[in-house]
Design a protein around this motif. Structure first.
Motif, PDB file in Angstrom:
ATOM      1  N   ALA A 127       8.007   7.864  19.812  1.00 22.16           N
ATOM      2  CA  ALA A 127       8.086   6.782  20.796  1.00 22.16           C
ATOM      3  C   ALA A 127       7.573   5.470  20.224  1.00 22.16           C
ATOM      4  CB  ALA A 127       7.293   7.159  22.050  1.00 22.16           C
ATOM      5  N   TYR A 128       6.432   5.525  19.536  1.00 17.72           N
ATOM      6  CA  TYR A 128       5.861   4.295  18.990  1.00 17.72           C
ATOM      7  C   TYR A 128       6.644   3.781  17.782  1.00 17.72           C
ATOM      8  CZ  TYR A 128       1.796   4.517  22.025  1.00 17.72           C
ATOM      9  OH  TYR A 128       0.972   4.515  23.121  1.00 17.72           O
ATOM     10  N   SER A 129       7.307   4.674  17.057  1.00 12.76           N
ATOM     11  CA  SER A 129       8.156   4.217  15.949  1.00 12.76           C
ATOM     12  C   SER A 129       9.335   3.408  16.476  1.00 12.76           C
ATOM     13  CB  SER A 129       8.655   5.415  15.142  1.00 12.76           C
ATOM     14  OG  SER A 129       7.587   6.072  14.497  1.00 12.76           O
ATOM     15  N   ASN A 133       3.032   5.583  10.628  1.00 12.72           N
ATOM     16  CA  ASN A 133       1.785   4.820  10.655  1.00 12.72           C
ATOM     17  C   ASN A 133       1.974   3.426  10.069  1.00 12.72           C
ATOM     18  OD1 ASN A 133       1.155   7.864  10.073  1.00 12.72           O
ATOM     19  ND2 ASN A 133      -0.564   7.094  11.237  1.00 12.72           N
ATOM     20  N   CYS A 134       2.780   3.338   9.026  1.00  9.88           N
ATOM     21  CA  CYS A 134       3.067   2.024   8.423  1.00  9.88           C
ATOM     22  C   CYS A 134       3.767   1.109   9.423  1.00  9.88           C
ATOM     23  CB  CYS A 134       3.919   2.198   7.178  1.00  9.88           C
ATOM     24  SG  CYS A 134       3.089   3.021   5.802  1.00  9.88           S
ATOM     25  N   LEU A 135       4.780   1.627  10.119  1.00  9.68           N
ATOM     26  CA  LEU A 135       5.504   0.803  11.089  1.00  9.68           C
ATOM     27  C   LEU A 135       4.586   0.340  12.221  1.00  9.68           C
ATOM     28  CD1 LEU A 135       8.904   2.696  11.442  1.00  9.68           C
ATOM     29  CD2 LEU A 135       8.510   0.483  10.358  1.00  9.68           C
ATOM     30  N   ALA A 136       3.752   1.264  12.726  1.00  8.73           N
ATOM     31  CA  ALA A 136       2.858   0.900  13.828  1.00  8.73           C
ATOM     32  C   ALA A 136       1.873  -0.176  13.409  1.00  8.73           C
ATOM     33  CB  ALA A 136       2.118   2.139  14.323  1.00  8.73           C
ATOM     34  N   LEU A 161       0.826  -1.203   0.000  1.00 11.48           N
ATOM     35  CA  LEU A 161       0.000   0.000   0.000  1.00 11.48           C
ATOM     36  C   LEU A 161       0.863   1.256   0.000  1.00 11.48           C
ATOM     37  CD1 LEU A 161      -2.806   1.341   0.301  1.00 11.48           C
ATOM     38  CD2 LEU A 161      -2.524   1.128   2.785  1.00 11.48           C
ATOM     39  N   ALA A 162       1.948   1.255   0.783  1.00  9.90           N
ATOM     40  CA  ALA A 162       2.819   2.425   0.846  1.00  9.90           C
ATOM     41  C   ALA A 162       3.469   2.729  -0.499  1.00  9.90           C
ATOM     42  CB  ALA A 162       3.887   2.227   1.909  1.00  9.90           C
TER      43      ALA A 162
END
Length: 683
Positions: A215-217, A165-168, A152-153
């Motif tokens: 942080a979430y990345s 967003n992709c990594l999460a 999708l990316a």
């Protein structure tokens, strides 16, 4: 006019895209982490918002806003309209809540504003073509694997805006898979051509991300298995160090939990030190119990003692706010921190005992394991868990019961009802045990010195039949452990003994290059002692030739010696640390004339004397089952062998004996030594 309208609509759509992206990221990540309340946003503006404002020049914004309000103009002193200024402030305000606040009703537009139908249709088509952020996040929610996310990316030109967003999403999809599936998906992910581009975008945007995204990345990259020595991971660690003061409590919890699973390196250690200092400064302002628990988990055992003490005091201050899940989870957290806080554990134990019905199996198991790690003993808690386990025993499978028995054995607590119920099940269906289960069950029952009273022999024979079944494929170490456990219980499995006594097996167990040689020699020596002293087997004792172990260390018990001296009046009437065969030793030995019932010195003993030998054993708390005076396996075997050698055994619970006053201690030993019932039992 249409040109100005398009400019205004394009600006509003960019604000909608930014708002939609932020909310979508929150849904995909924060739903997986309930880490407390959200804090204020970072002072550093997001890269997405900065790009948004760069899409339209100030002149375009001004013209769009001016045209929007042309119907009702009120001119200020500087020549600008009030409506224009108000709308521009709303567009540039960092705290704008969303595009909903800037919707306009059709009735508010001037006549001719909508233009011809053809112009309206072209404007709508252009809007659909440019509405890529909304479409991206809709498609992102439909992805079922990391490869789908990367595919999708690759279809969207604005990948840098969506990299975090992709990594999460990739991590959220991966963590629900089994280990084999995770390995396969990670391999496909690393081989995907778009993955390197996503990682490159994350490195470029790290300094400009929202603090939550940063942080979430870091968490997603580590959990996805990206090697720690890569430039991507090290870049995120460095940026987290630089922007650590911007992090709120939620971000600190995420980063702390991420660092717990990482290998030690300069950047990791530097970030950990900074994190500890920041938490120590902010801890007085944190009032959310869940947030405190997540910080405890993230800081772990490496946290300084001063910080652990502050966390303990903060938890105790909010102890009334603990829910039942909080109390259950607190045991695991303290074990992970390697910090034994008895006040917290006692308070959590009381809450768990009151609400134990319905507690999941895994949580109860973790509580018992944490009690073992923390050396925490609570008889009421163990009894409550044991009673509940016995009541729901029929709902558990064999594996779960075996895990519970092993956990109780590690704590030293004997759950009588549960062990009796499981023994009955094994007696009726021995095939339910696997080879690993058999070794664990034998260790638990022998260590806790428990066999069912009604079906003792039947239970041991059922276990022996299972052992015979696995003899062709059992390892030498498991064979030794199984035979050792049987001998502790006073039962001798003939087929297993014959296989154990083979020269090649004995040699492999005591080989100089083998593992656990000392432990193996102790077990072999114990088996040899049982073969000689119990005399209940047809195997020749001489077949098992093991070297003599050094004598066990002796201990002095001055308080017991003082009480015996007060009771008997002469030190010649008893002896301390008396050695016997097979490395056994008596803490105290007393000789008594069986006919006269009086204690005599060792010098007056003759061959014609009718002498009763009394062995006084001072047992530490570790040699007895917790919350009882029931002797554990090796102590029970020692007492059995001493009785076979002609001794009358007096067992002294040394920890409880020390709590007695001197006159109470004298009365206790007087009753044990000169008891009429003891004479009858001995005879």
């Amino acid at each position: 006019m249409n040109k100005n309208l398009d400019c205004f609509l394009r600006t509003v759509r960019q604000l909608q895209a930014c708002h939609y992206a932020q909310s979508a990221f929150s849904r995909t990540t924060r739903r997986a982490f309930a880490l407390g309340v959200d804090g204020p946003k970072s002072a550093a503006h997001s890269i997405y918002l900065r790009r948004l404002l760069s899409y339209a020049s100030p002149c375009q914004l001004q013209s769009s806003v001016r045209f929007f309000s042309q119907g009702t103009l009120s001119i200020n002193a500087d020549g600008t309209s009030a409506n224009e200024q108000k709308t521009a402030d709303a567009l540039l305000d960092d705290h704008v809540q969303g595009p909903d606040l800037m919707t306009v009703a059709p009735t508010q537009l001037p006549s001719g504003f909508l233009g011809s139908p053809k112009e309206v249709r072209s404007t709508v088509e252009e809007k659909d073509e440019e509405n890529t952020p909304q479409q991206f996040f809709k498609d992102l929610q439909k992805c079922t694997s990391p490869s789908d996310v990367l595919d999708l990316a690759s279809k969207f030109p604005d990948t840098p805006k969506y990299a975090s967003n992709c990594l999460a999403t990739m991590w959220t999809l991966t963590k629900k898979l089994s280990e084999d599936q995770k390995h396969y998906e990670r391999q496909l992910m690393f081989e995907h051509p778009q993955f390197s581009q996503v990682c490159q975008c994350v490195m470029q945007e790290a300094k400009y991300m929202w603090r939550d995204d940063l942080a979430y990345s870091l968490l997603a990259v580590v959990k996805l298995g990206v090697p720690q020595n890569t430039r991507l991971v090290q870049t995120l660690l460095r940026v987290c160090q630089e922007r650590l003061n911007e992090f709120d409590d939620r971000c600190l919890s995420v980063v702390a939990n991420t660092l717990q699973g990482m290998e030690k390196s300069k950047n990791v250690e530097a970030l950990q030190v900074g994190l500890q200092l920041l938490v120590e400064q902010r801890i007085s302002k944190i009032s959310n119990v869940l947030m405190l628990q997540n910080l405890m988990k993230g800081l772990g055992k490496d946290a300084p003692l001063k910080l652990k003490t502050k966390l303990e005091n903060k938890i105790l201050y909010h102890i009334d706010q603990l829910t039942v899940p909080n109390a259950q989870h607190m045991f695991t957290l303290l074990a992970e921190m390697n910090y034994r806080s008895v006040p917290i554990l006692n308070a959590c134990s009381n809450k768990i005992i009151e609400n134990i019905p319905g507690t999941p199996f895994r949580r109860l198991l973790n509580i018992l394991r944490s009690c073992k790690d923390l050396l925490y003993r609570n008889s009421k808690l163990c009894s409550a868990i044991a009673d509940y386990a016995a009541s729901v025993f029929y709902m558990w499978d064999t594996k779960q019961v075996v895990l519970f028995l092993s956990a109780f054995e590690n704590v030293g607590f004997r759950p009588v009802d549960l062990m009796d119920a499981f023994a009955e099940k094994v007696t009726s269906d021995p095939e339910c045990l696997s080879m690993r289960d058999l070794v664990t069950v034998l260790r638990a029952y022998s260590s806790l010195n428990h066999t069912p009273k009604s079906q003792n022999q039947e239970f041991l024979e059922a276990l022996n039949s299972v052992l015979d079944k696995y003899l062709p494929k059992i390892s030498n170490m498991d064979l030794l452990k199984a035979v050792y456990s049987f001998c502790i219980l006073g039962y001798f499995p003939q087929s297993a003994l014959k296989q154990l006594l083979l020269d090649e097996i004995l040699h492999s167990l005591v080989a100089t290059d083998g593992q656990n040689i000392e432990q193996n020699e102790v077990m072999l020596h114990t088996i040899n002692a049982c073969l000689e002293l119990d005399r209940n087997c047809c195997t020749k004792p001489a077949a098992l030739s093991v070297k003599e172990l050094p004598s066990a260390p002796t201990f002095s018990f001055p308080d017991v010696k003082e009480v015996l001296l007060s009771l008997l009046g002469d030190e010649s009437l008893f002896r301390a640390n008396v050695p016997v065969i097979h490395g056994f030793s008596l803490d105290f030995e007393i000789l008594m004339d069986a006919e006269k019932g009086i204690v005599i010195p060792n010098a007056e003993v003759t061959d014609k004397s009718d002498i009763q030998r009394i062995a006084v054993l001072c047992a530490p708390a570790s040699a007895l089952c917790f919350a009882s005076k029931h002797p554990r396996g090796r102590l029970a075997m020692r007492m059995r062998h001493l009785r076979l050698l002609g001794y009358r055994v007096i067992l002294v619970h040394y920890q409880e004996f020390q709590k007695l006053k001197k006159d109470e201690a004298v009365e206790f030993l007087k009753g044990e030594i000169f008891s009429t019932e003891a004479h009858l039992v001995s005879d």
